[in-house]
Design an enzyme around this catalytic site. Structure first.
Site, PDB file in Angstrom:
ATOM      1  N   ASN A   9       0.870  -1.178   0.000  1.00 32.72           N
ATOM      2  CA  ASN A   9       0.000   0.000   0.000  1.00 32.72           C
ATOM      3  C   ASN A   9       0.910   1.233   0.000  1.00 32.72           C
ATOM      4  O   ASN A   9       1.549   1.526   1.004  1.00 32.72           O
ATOM      5  CB  ASN A   9      -0.881  -0.037   1.258  1.00 32.72           C
ATOM      6  CG  ASN A   9      -1.681   1.238   1.443  1.00 32.72           C
ATOM      7  OD1 ASN A   9      -1.790   2.056   0.532  1.00 32.72           O
ATOM      8  ND2 ASN A   9      -2.246   1.409   2.630  1.00 32.72           N
ATOM      9  N   TRP A  10       0.949   1.914  -1.126  1.00 32.28           N
ATOM     10  CA  TRP A  10       1.862   3.063  -1.233  1.00 32.28           C
ATOM     11  C   TRP A  10       1.330   4.303  -0.523  1.00 32.28           C
ATOM     12  O   TRP A  10       2.052   5.295  -0.397  1.00 32.28           O
ATOM     13  CB  TRP A  10       2.103   3.406  -2.701  1.00 32.28           C
ATOM     14  CG  TRP A  10       2.860   2.380  -3.486  1.00 32.28           C
ATOM     15  CD1 TRP A  10       3.233   1.126  -3.093  1.00 32.28           C
ATOM     16  CD2 TRP A  10       3.349   2.539  -4.823  1.00 32.28           C
ATOM     17  NE1 TRP A  10       3.917   0.497  -4.097  1.00 32.28           N
ATOM     18  CE2 TRP A  10       4.001   1.340  -5.166  1.00 32.28           C
ATOM     19  CE3 TRP A  10       3.292   3.573  -5.754  1.00 32.28           C
ATOM     20  CZ2 TRP A  10       4.596   1.155  -6.420  1.00 32.28           C
ATOM     21  CZ3 TRP A  10       3.878   3.393  -6.994  1.00 32.28           C
ATOM     22  CH2 TRP A  10       4.531   2.186  -7.326  1.00 32.28           C
ATOM     23  N   LYS A  11       0.081   4.286  -0.121  1.00 32.63           N
ATOM     24  CA  LYS A  11      -0.554   5.460   0.504  1.00 32.63           C
ATOM     25  C   LYS A  11      -0.357   6.704  -0.384  1.00 32.63           C
ATOM     26  O   LYS A  11      -0.292   6.582  -1.602  1.00 32.63           O
ATOM     27  CB  LYS A  11      -0.012   5.667   1.912  1.00 32.63           C
ATOM     28  CG  LYS A  11      -0.057   4.376   2.731  1.00 32.63           C
ATOM     29  CD  LYS A  11       0.135   4.592   4.192  1.00 32.63           C
ATOM     30  CE  LYS A  11       0.178   3.248   4.880  1.00 32.63           C
ATOM     31  NZ  LYS A  11       0.167   3.363   6.329  1.00 32.63           N
ATOM     32  N   HIS A  96      -9.245   0.614   5.056  1.00 32.68           N
ATOM     33  CA  HIS A  96      -7.952   0.835   5.729  1.00 32.68           C
ATOM     34  C   HIS A  96      -8.174   1.748   6.936  1.00 32.68           C
ATOM     35  O   HIS A  96      -9.009   2.652   6.887  1.00 32.68           O
ATOM     36  CB  HIS A  96      -6.956   1.461   4.738  1.00 32.68           C
ATOM     37  CG  HIS A  96      -5.566   1.494   5.286  1.00 32.68           C
ATOM     38  ND1 HIS A  96      -5.155   2.463   6.161  1.00 32.68           N
ATOM     39  CD2 HIS A  96      -4.511   0.655   5.110  1.00 32.68           C
ATOM     40  CE1 HIS A  96      -3.889   2.222   6.504  1.00 32.68           C
ATOM     41  NE2 HIS A  96      -3.484   1.129   5.867  1.00 32.68           N
ATOM     42  N   GLU A  98      -6.685   4.223   7.982  1.00 33.60           N
ATOM     43  CA  GLU A  98      -6.560   5.660   7.707  1.00 33.60           C
ATOM     44  C   GLU A  98      -7.830   6.203   7.037  1.00 33.60           C
ATOM     45  O   GLU A  98      -8.177   7.370   7.227  1.00 33.60           O
ATOM     46  CB  GLU A  98      -5.298   5.919   6.865  1.00 33.60           C
ATOM     47  CG  GLU A  98      -4.041   5.723   7.717  1.00 33.60           C
ATOM     48  CD  GLU A  98      -2.816   5.233   6.971  1.00 33.60           C
ATOM     49  OE1 GLU A  98      -2.769   5.346   5.736  1.00 33.60           O
ATOM     50  OE2 GLU A  98      -1.905   4.720   7.642  1.00 33.60           O
ATOM     51  N   GLU A 168      -5.107  -5.586  10.502  1.00 34.50           N
ATOM     52  CA  GLU A 168      -4.105  -4.551  10.730  1.00 34.50           C
ATOM     53  C   GLU A 168      -4.393  -3.844  12.054  1.00 34.50           C
ATOM     54  O   GLU A 168      -5.205  -2.895  12.090  1.00 34.50           O
ATOM     55  CB  GLU A 168      -4.145  -3.518   9.601  1.00 34.50           C
ATOM     56  CG  GLU A 168      -3.875  -4.102   8.233  1.00 34.50           C
ATOM     57  CD  GLU A 168      -3.298  -3.046   7.297  1.00 34.50           C
ATOM     58  OE1 GLU A 168      -2.255  -3.324   6.717  1.00 34.50           O
ATOM     59  OE2 GLU A 168      -3.877  -1.960   7.178  1.00 34.50           O
ATOM     60  N   GLY A 174       2.418   1.853  10.742  1.00 32.37           N
ATOM     61  CA  GLY A 174       3.306   2.999  10.582  1.00 32.37           C
ATOM     62  C   GLY A 174       3.987   3.431  11.869  1.00 32.37           C
ATOM     63  O   GLY A 174       4.588   4.503  11.931  1.00 32.37           O
ATOM     64  N   SER A 214       3.665  -2.581  10.254  1.00 28.89           N
ATOM     65  CA  SER A 214       5.123  -2.538  10.412  1.00 28.89           C
ATOM     66  C   SER A 214       5.813  -3.860  10.063  1.00 28.89           C
ATOM     67  O   SER A 214       6.763  -4.266  10.736  1.00 28.89           O
ATOM     68  CB  SER A 214       5.499  -2.082  11.827  1.00 28.89           C
ATOM     69  OG  SER A 214       4.966  -0.792  12.075  1.00 28.89           O
ATOM     70  N   GLY A 235       2.979  -1.272   4.253  1.00 30.15           N
ATOM     71  CA  GLY A 235       2.961   0.163   3.979  1.00 30.15           C
ATOM     72  C   GLY A 235       4.356   0.663   3.660  1.00 30.15           C
ATOM     73  O   GLY A 235       4.855   0.556   2.540  1.00 30.15           O
ATOM     74  N   GLY A 236       5.027   1.202   4.672  1.00 27.36           N
ATOM     75  CA  GLY A 236       6.323   1.846   4.479  1.00 27.36           C
ATOM     76  C   GLY A 236       7.333   1.013   3.709  1.00 27.36           C
ATOM     77  O   GLY A 236       8.016   1.523   2.807  1.00 27.36           O
TER      78      GLY A 236
END
Ligand code: PEP
Length: 252
Positions: A9-11, A96, A98, A168, A174, A214, A235-236
């Site tokens: 997920n590149w956000k 998600h 967010e 998640e 994150g 993470s 994510g990251g």
């Protein structure tokens, strides 16, 4: 059959040049290496069409990070299932944390989005998970149960088999803090048990349940080796092929 999946997920990261470069680098990596999992990426929606074009001939599947529950019309800023399908993307991340935190999404929204995606032949990656407060209050099993039931249990058995679930825990997204493999396994087994109780064990055994929060090259193998964990939503670490590829290699 449950699939092993590593999804990125590149956000809200990258611009057109750096997004293209990242897809290209990932494609080159996958062309040159044998992998034992499916590989999905979810770039920002603006880059969906070009990512689909670039990923052609590779094993990369392209997802969006959200989708509208509505078919079309006066929904400024939204992206419909028809649009996603029309550019040849494979599906959408739905719910998600967010989206829940900043856009007020609930599991009722998720339920309608999941259904809209399935009706269009797209794969929904449905996310759920508890907050830190809920875990501290020992409510995590109940929270995830309510989320799963509200978002998914109006689906038929055939439909739910096509859903990918991503557990998640909000406190691990994150933050650099990861659920222990045992904490993640407990919830994954719980989700699979809920599906088994409603739809039967055979159906539950076909649903891929990913862990997100993470995941890094250093912890991926241990997390993915848990019996009910079928991969990760990353994510990251999905923003660098060097890291993402090592997570993919956790399945080798
Ligand atoms: C995510 O955004 O779904 C996620 C798991 O992020 P991170 O890997 O950065 O925690």
């Amino acid at each position: 059959m449950r699939k092993n999946i590593v999804a990125g997920n590149w956000k809200m990261n990258k611009d057109t040049q750096s997004a293209k470069a990242l897809v290209e680098e990932l494609k080159n990596y996958l062309d040159a290496n044998t992998t034992n999992c499916e590989v999905y990426i979810a770039p920002p929606a603006l880059f969906t069409a070009s990512a689909v074009e670039m990923a052609k001939g590779s094993k990369i599947e392209i997802y969006t990070q959200d989708v509208s529950e509505h078919q079309s019309g006066a929904y400024t800023g939204e992206i419909s299932v028809d649009m996603i399908a029309s550019v040849g993307a494979n599906g959408a991340i739905i719910g998600h944390s967010e989206r829940r935190q900043y856009h007020g999404e609930t599991d009722s929204h998720c339920n309608r989005k999941v259904k809209a995606a399935l009706d269009k032949g797209l794969t929904p990656i449905y996310c759920n998970g508890e907050t830190l407060e809920q875990r501290k209050a020992n409510q995590h099993l109940e929270v995830v149960k309510n989320q799963t039931e509200t978002a998914l249990f109006t689906l038929s058995a055939e439909e739910i088999k096509k859903v990918v679930i991503a557990y998640e825990p909000v406190w691990a997204i994150g933050t650099g803090e990861t659920a222990t493999p045992e904490q993640a396994q407990e919830i994954h087994a719980h989700i699979r048990g809920l599906i088994a109780a409603k739809y039967g064990k055979e159906v539950a055994d076909e649903v891929s349940i990913l862990y997100g929060g993470s995941v890094k090259p250093e912890n991926a193998k241990e997390i993915f080796s848990q019996p009910d964990i079928d991969g990760g939503l990353i994510g990251g670490a999905a923003l660098k092929v060097e890291d993402f590829s090592k997570i993919i290699e956790a399945f080798n």
